[in-house]
Write a protein that holds these residues in place. Structure first.
Motif, short mmCIF file in Angstrom:
data_model
loop_
_atom_site.label_atom_id
_atom_site.label_comp_id
_atom_site.label_asym_id
_atom_site.label_seq_id
_atom_site.Cartn_x
_atom_site.Cartn_y
_atom_site.Cartn_z
N TRP A 62 1.59 58.94 62.22
CA TRP A 62 1.74 57.62 61.93
C TRP A 62 2.80 57.28 60.73
N GLY A 64 4.08 54.33 57.76
CA GLY A 64 3.66 53.10 56.75
C GLY A 64 4.76 52.48 56.02
N LEU A 65 4.73 51.36 55.66
CA LEU A 65 5.17 50.54 54.73
C LEU A 65 4.60 49.88 53.76
N SER A 70 5.32 50.87 46.35
CA SER A 70 4.42 52.20 45.60
C SER A 70 3.15 52.32 46.60
N MET A 71 2.32 53.30 46.42
CA MET A 71 1.13 53.53 47.37
C MET A 71 0.16 52.57 46.89
N ILE A 78 0.39 50.05 58.24
CA ILE A 78 0.54 51.42 59.05
C ILE A 78 0.38 51.17 60.46
N HIS A 96 -4.29 57.45 44.55
CA HIS A 96 -3.54 58.39 45.55
C HIS A 96 -4.87 58.85 46.33
N ALA A 98 -7.24 58.24 50.23
CA ALA A 98 -7.08 57.51 51.35
C ALA A 98 -7.33 56.10 51.29
N PRO A 99 -6.22 55.24 51.79
CA PRO A 99 -6.14 53.92 51.60
C PRO A 99 -7.48 53.47 52.55
N ALA A 152 8.56 51.16 49.86
CA ALA A 152 8.14 52.58 49.98
C ALA A 152 7.83 52.67 51.34
N ALA A 154 5.96 55.99 54.06
CA ALA A 154 5.27 56.86 54.02
C ALA A 154 4.97 57.40 55.69
N ILE A 170 -7.00 58.34 58.76
CA ILE A 170 -5.42 58.97 58.67
C ILE A 170 -5.49 60.06 57.48
N VAL A 172 -3.16 62.54 55.01
CA VAL A 172 -2.17 62.54 54.09
C VAL A 172 -0.53 62.75 54.53
N HIS A 173 0.21 61.78 54.13
CA HIS A 173 1.70 62.02 54.36
C HIS A 173 2.13 63.34 54.19
N PHE A 176 7.39 60.59 51.87
CA PHE A 176 7.25 59.11 51.26
C PHE A 176 8.54 59.16 50.58
N TYR A 178 11.52 55.63 48.94
CA TYR A 178 11.59 54.35 48.42
C TYR A 178 13.10 53.89 48.60
#
Ligand code: HEM
Length: 199
Positions: A62, A64-65, A70-71, A78, A96, A98-99, A152, A154, A170, A172-173, A176, A178
């Motif tokens: 995956w 993501g933007l 920033s996260m 995503i 920080h 899981a979104p 940013a 990831a 998902i 974790v990345h 990541f 910037y």
């Protein structure tokens, strides 16, 4: 061929003119390309739609933007490939961890800008709500349509576990990064018409 950062990429498939950034993801020559198109005449401080095109090596599960750079506390768009189609999802995180799926912005995959081959996949998606959003509390942030904005990205090598679902968990990345993205070079006349053409 890969155009340089900040160049305008005129996409023969979709008709959009994208302002683009290549993000190096290995020490070799592996890149994820982020392309953004916005309507010409977008006004500073006002919401406007944006089209994001992601080109990623097939090894990317995956990508993501983070529109706020920033996260945390901004819309995270995503995307990933699911068979021959693309899936896109808006998430948000206040820490920080899981979104979670978030409805303050909406995303629509544009099928005509979505494809894959043996080396790369590409998805193109329109977001409403990604260029103007609340950060924390009632603080608003609007991206400048006529200048650069700190973004940013990831990505994870692991595919979402339920790839057909926009709300899939998902992992974790792996990386990541910037950059400052040039939105002045992203303007498209007849943006709405181009969106229609790519549905
Ligand atoms: C399961 C999902 C995710 C987990 C568990 C996670 C976790 C974390 C953690 C622990 C950090 C701190 C790392 C460090 O300081 O070295 C971090 C940083 C970061 N993450 Fe995530 N993340 C996730 C998804 C995402 C997504 C979807 C994006 C963007 C689309 C993202 C963008 C970032 C960025 C840009 C940073 C750098 C610090 C910052 O700007 O806040 N993350 N993440």
């Amino acid at each position: 061929m890969r155009e340089a950062n900040g160049d305008v990429f005129k996409d023969p498939d979709t008709g959009f003119s994208f302002s683009q950034q290549n993000v190096q993801i290995t020490t070799g020559s592996s890149y994820i390309t982020m392309r953004i198109a916005i309507p010409s005449g977008s006004a500073a401080g006002q919401p406007y739609d944006a089209v994001l095109q992601i080109v990623a090596p097939v090894a990317a599960g995956w990508v993501g933007l983070a529109w706020g750079g920033s996260m945390t506390n901004n819309p995270l768009l995503i995307g990933w490939l699911n068979g021959a189609s693309g899936v896109a999802s808006i998430r948000r995180a206040s820490s920080h961890t899981a979104p979670v799926a978030d409805s303050s912005a909406t995303v629509q995959v544009l099928p005509k800008g979505t494809k894959s081959n043996g080396t790369h996949w590409q998805i193109t998606a329109k977001c409403t709500g990604c260029t103007s959003f609340t950060t924390t509390g009632t603080t608003k942030k609007s991206l400048n349509p006529a200048g650069t904005n700190r973004l940013a990205f990831a990505y994870s090598k692991t595919k979402p576990s339920q790839p057909a679902s926009g709300t899939s968990p998902i992992t974790v990345h792996d990386l990541f990064q910037y950059w400052d993205h040039d939105f002045a070079a992203a303007a498209n006349a007849d943006f709405a018409g181009l969106v229609q053409r790519n549905l």
